[in-house]
Design an enzyme around this catalytic site. Structure first.
Site, PDB file in Angstrom:
ATOM      1  N   HIS A   3      12.077 -12.144 -35.453  1.00 23.33           N
ATOM      2  CA  HIS A   3      11.874 -11.947 -34.069  1.00 23.33           C
ATOM      3  C   HIS A   3      12.742 -13.027 -33.292  1.00 23.33           C
ATOM      4  CE1 HIS A   3       8.856 -14.834 -35.320  1.00 23.33           C
ATOM      5  NE2 HIS A   3       8.960 -15.162 -33.905  1.00 23.33           N
TER       6      HIS A   3
HETATM    7  C1  UD1 Z   1       6.861 -15.343 -28.580  1.00 23.04           C
HETATM    8  C2  UD1 Z   1       7.261 -16.942 -28.714  1.00 23.04           C
HETATM    9  C3  UD1 Z   1       7.799 -17.276 -30.152  1.00 23.04           C
HETATM   10  C4  UD1 Z   1       6.796 -16.909 -31.369  1.00 23.04           C
HETATM   11  C5  UD1 Z   1       6.551 -15.279 -31.079  1.00 23.04           C
HETATM   12  C6  UD1 Z   1       5.615 -15.083 -32.199  1.00 23.04           C
HETATM   13  C7  UD1 Z   1       7.828 -17.955 -26.739  1.00 23.04           C
HETATM   14  C8  UD1 Z   1       9.128 -18.152 -25.801  1.00 23.04           C
HETATM   15  N1  UD1 Z   1       8.268 -17.031 -27.995  1.00 23.04           N
HETATM   16  O1  UD1 Z   1       8.252 -14.816 -28.922  1.00 23.04           O
HETATM   17  O2  UD1 Z   1       7.987 -18.686 -30.166  1.00 23.04           O
HETATM   18  O3  UD1 Z   1       7.275 -17.068 -32.453  1.00 23.04           O
HETATM   19  O4  UD1 Z   1       6.035 -14.965 -29.702  1.00 23.04           O
HETATM   20  O5  UD1 Z   1       5.265 -13.763 -32.554  1.00 23.04           O
HETATM   21  O6  UD1 Z   1       6.740 -18.222 -26.258  1.00 23.04           O
HETATM   22  N2  UD1 Z   1       5.990  -7.294 -26.836  1.00 23.04           N
HETATM   23  C9  UD1 Z   1       5.445  -6.248 -27.090  1.00 23.04           C
HETATM   24  N3  UD1 Z   1       3.896  -6.282 -27.169  1.00 23.04           N
HETATM   25  C10 UD1 Z   1       3.271  -7.473 -27.283  1.00 23.04           C
HETATM   26  C11 UD1 Z   1       4.156  -8.667 -27.161  1.00 23.04           C
HETATM   27  C12 UD1 Z   1       5.359  -8.710 -27.005  1.00 23.04           C
HETATM   28  O7  UD1 Z   1       5.735  -5.125 -26.991  1.00 23.04           O
HETATM   29  O8  UD1 Z   1       2.065  -7.431 -27.558  1.00 23.04           O
HETATM   30  C13 UD1 Z   1       7.400  -7.192 -26.692  1.00 23.04           C
HETATM   31  C14 UD1 Z   1       7.797  -7.162 -24.983  1.00 23.04           C
HETATM   32  O9  UD1 Z   1       8.955  -6.450 -24.974  1.00 23.04           O
HETATM   33  C15 UD1 Z   1       8.250  -8.730 -24.693  1.00 23.04           C
HETATM   34  C16 UD1 Z   1       8.879  -8.937 -26.068  1.00 23.04           C
HETATM   35  O10 UD1 Z   1       8.173  -8.385 -27.272  1.00 23.04           O
HETATM   36  O11 UD1 Z   1       9.349  -8.777 -23.737  1.00 23.04           O
HETATM   37  C17 UD1 Z   1       8.947 -10.729 -26.283  1.00 23.04           C
HETATM   38  O12 UD1 Z   1       7.428 -11.009 -26.108  1.00 23.04           O
HETATM   39  P1  UD1 Z   1       7.428 -12.591 -25.602  1.00 23.04           P
HETATM   40  O13 UD1 Z   1       6.136 -13.084 -25.680  1.00 23.04           O
HETATM   41  O14 UD1 Z   1       8.257 -12.800 -24.618  1.00 23.04           O
HETATM   42  O15 UD1 Z   1       8.207 -13.364 -27.057  1.00 23.04           O
HETATM   43  P2  UD1 Z   1       8.173 -13.246 -28.501  1.00 23.04           P
HETATM   44  O16 UD1 Z   1       9.728 -12.671 -29.049  1.00 23.04           O
HETATM   45  O17 UD1 Z   1       6.988 -12.399 -28.881  1.00 23.04           O
HETATM   46  N1  UDP Z   2       1.793 -12.104 -39.424  1.00 23.60           N
HETATM   47  C1  UDP Z   2       1.002 -11.046 -39.474  1.00 23.60           C
HETATM   48  N2  UDP Z   2       1.612  -9.716 -39.390  1.00 23.60           N
HETATM   49  C2  UDP Z   2       2.853  -9.623 -39.491  1.00 23.60           C
HETATM   50  C3  UDP Z   2       3.561 -10.813 -39.305  1.00 23.60           C
HETATM   51  C4  UDP Z   2       3.174 -12.006 -39.243  1.00 23.60           C
HETATM   52  O1  UDP Z   2      -0.090 -11.365 -39.581  1.00 23.60           O
HETATM   53  O2  UDP Z   2       3.058  -8.192 -39.384  1.00 23.60           O
HETATM   54  C5  UDP Z   2       1.325 -13.665 -39.420  1.00 23.60           C
HETATM   55  C6  UDP Z   2       1.993 -14.444 -40.390  1.00 23.60           C
HETATM   56  O3  UDP Z   2       1.260 -14.604 -41.491  1.00 23.60           O
HETATM   57  C7  UDP Z   2       1.730 -15.838 -39.784  1.00 23.60           C
HETATM   58  C8  UDP Z   2       1.812 -15.572 -38.330  1.00 23.60           C
HETATM   59  O4  UDP Z   2       1.600 -14.250 -38.203  1.00 23.60           O
HETATM   60  O5  UDP Z   2       0.430 -16.438 -39.813  1.00 23.60           O
HETATM   61  C9  UDP Z   2       3.293 -16.117 -37.827  1.00 23.60           C
HETATM   62  O6  UDP Z   2       3.785 -15.474 -36.626  1.00 23.60           O
HETATM   63  P1  UDP Z   2       4.817 -15.254 -36.019  1.00 23.60           P
HETATM   64  O7  UDP Z   2       5.937 -15.181 -37.081  1.00 23.60           O
HETATM   65  O8  UDP Z   2       5.061 -14.074 -35.075  1.00 23.60           O
HETATM   66  O9  UDP Z   2       5.183 -16.450 -35.023  1.00 23.60           O
HETATM   67  P2  UDP Z   2       5.768 -17.861 -35.300  1.00 23.60           P
HETATM   68  O10 UDP Z   2       5.177 -18.598 -36.627  1.00 23.60           O
HETATM   69  O11 UDP Z   2       7.363 -17.717 -35.702  1.00 23.60           O
HETATM   70  O12 UDP Z   2       5.878 -18.661 -34.211  1.00 23.60           O
END
Ligand code: UD1
Ligand code: UDP
Length: 366
Positions: free
Chosen positions: A206
């Site tokens: 992601h």
């Molecule tokens: C965010 C965090 C990242 C973290 C990740 C974990 C920031 C800058 N980034 O990235 O550090 O590793 O979460 O998963 O805070 N969306 C949905 N449904 C949801 C949430 C998001 O559809 O419930 C989609 C939307 O299109 C959104 C995109 O995902 O624009 C990105 O979501 P966003 O929270 O901005 O950043 P992440 O890539 O999820």
């Molecule tokens: N995780 C989960 N379901 C998934 C993918 C990840 O429960 O389908 C959990 C994973 O075990 C870990 C956390 O989500 O505990 C990590 O989150 P993510 O990779 O979204 O964020 P990051 O750690 O990169 O900020």
């Protein structure tokens, strides 16, 4: 009573806040308010974790949703400020490095409220990562900085942070893993997907640098096309990645790989069961590098750098360049060693980090 507002907003925050909320409750002497910013909102990116990890229902959900960095950060700040004014906490506690972390941290310190940062000091030294900016800024305004690994202590000291603020306590994400590993063994996900122990690899992706860019994502997909010819791949796809490529050429390539099992994001227990039994993990997640270190499962991190170097130095993690050739070379090497790797458990990753944190907050005197 010490009054603390605890913040969560995005998926990795929930695993971190769960043991902290439990430790506050167990210790006593605290009045907590749990605020969900609403940064993540899909059921399988948020609500599911509250149920599985027994996190109390948030007292307040700011419901900010998605947006550009500026819009999302600003919206969280606007909606969080009245909550702080109303609750009048002694502390605001933030975890990790997401936009919710810095947004709530800034609101707190500007209102004169002490800021606690859990998972402080991590540095990738790559300022093109939004998380690196969030980490640097949050640590520079924090009052109590709780660190997961020695590199975090070293980074903070090098940046001139007073050593009295820095506490090396271990890793709350590992508290959650250890508390749930047995429960995860009961998951039916392997059976449901027709998977055998060690007979598949798990993928998560992601990071914007990997999935917002067709060239990088294309290189990664070419490697997956080769690997899935001999090992099943299970890919619970993050909404950012799904939304980017659905219906486009790269999305179609992903969907047409015969040995690729594409899933919506799965719950924590199913995911832990998948990773614990996998031959290999391919990821760009921060937290998963730490979890695989504890599980002893090989992890190929598809990134040029990591803010969690202990997972490489002591754990089972390796960094891989974003080229098809490098991914395949690392895969082949692991295959030759039958995916058997060894590593150590990092210091304090013992399931008790949240208890240490709460005791230190309790004893702190300003
Ligand atoms: C965010 C965090 C990242 C973290 C990740 C974990 C920031 C800058 N980034 O990235 O550090 O590793 O979460 O998963 O805070 N969306 C949905 N449904 C949801 C949430 C998001 O559809 O419930 C989609 C939307 O299109 C959104 C995109 O995902 O624009 C990105 O979501 P966003 O929270 O901005 O950043 P992440 O890539 O999820
Ligand atoms: N995780 C989960 N379901 C998934 C993918 C990840 O429960 O389908 C959990 C994973 O075990 C870990 C956390 O989500 O505990 C990590 O989150 P993510 O990779 O979204 O964020 P990051 O750690 O990169 O900020």
């Amino acid at each position: 009573m010490i009054r603390v507002i605890c913040i969560c907003g995005a998926r990795p925050n929930f695993m971190k806040i769960a043991p902290i909320m439990k430790a506050f409750q167990k210790h006593g002497g605290f009045e907590t308010l749990l605020v969900h910013t609403g940064q993540h909102y899909d059921e399988n990116m948020s609500k599911l974790f509250f149920e599985e990890l027994n996190i109390p229902r948030p007292d307040i959900n700011l419901e900010v949703g998605s947006g550009s960095h500026a819009v999302q950060t600003a919206e969280i700040m606007k909606r969080f400020e009245p909550v702080v004014l109303d609750f009048k906490p002694h502390y605001v506690l933030v975890v990790g490095d997401v936009n919710s972390t810095i947004a709530c941290g800034l609101v707190a310190v500007k209102l004169g409220v002490k800021l606690i940062h859990v998972e402080a000091g991590l540095r990738s030294f790559d300022r093109s990562m939004p998380e690196e900016i969030n980490r640097l800024l949050t640590d520079s305004i924090g009052d109590l900085l709780f660190v997961t690994e020695q590199s975090g202590v070293d980074n903070l000291k090098r940046e001139g942070v007073h050593s009295g603020k820095i506490h090396f306590v271990g890793n709350v994400m590992i508290d959650t893993l250890l508390a749930n590993r047995q429960k995860a063994e009961k998951s039916h996900i392997l059976k449901k997907l027709g998977l055998e122990q060690r007979g598949y690899a798990v993928i998560t992706l992601h990071r914007p640098s990997n999935v917002d860019n067709a060239r990088a994502f294309g290189q990664i997909l070419s490697a997956f096309e080769e690997i899935q010819k001999e090992l099943k791949l299970v890919f619970p796809i993050h909404p950012r990645t799904r939304n980017n490529w659905k219906g486009k050429d790269l999305g179609n390539r992903l969907e047409s790989m015969p040995n690729m099992i594409l899933l919506e994001p799965v719950g924590y227990l199913d995911f832990l069961c998948l990773t614990d039994n996998a031959a290999l993990i391919l990821t760009d997640s921060g937290g998963i590098q730490e979890e695989t270190t504890i599980l002893g499962v090989p992890c190929l991190t598809l990134r040029e750098n990591t803010e969690r170097p202990v997972t490489v130095i002591e754990g089972t993690n390796q960094l891989v360049k974003l080229t098809t050739d490098d991914i395949l070379a690392h895969y082949q090497k692991l295959k030759t060693s039958r995916f058997i790797v060894s590593g150590n458990i990092p210091r304090f990753w013992d399931g008790n980090a949240a208890d240490r944190i709460v005791q230190i907050i309790h004893d702190a005197r300003f």
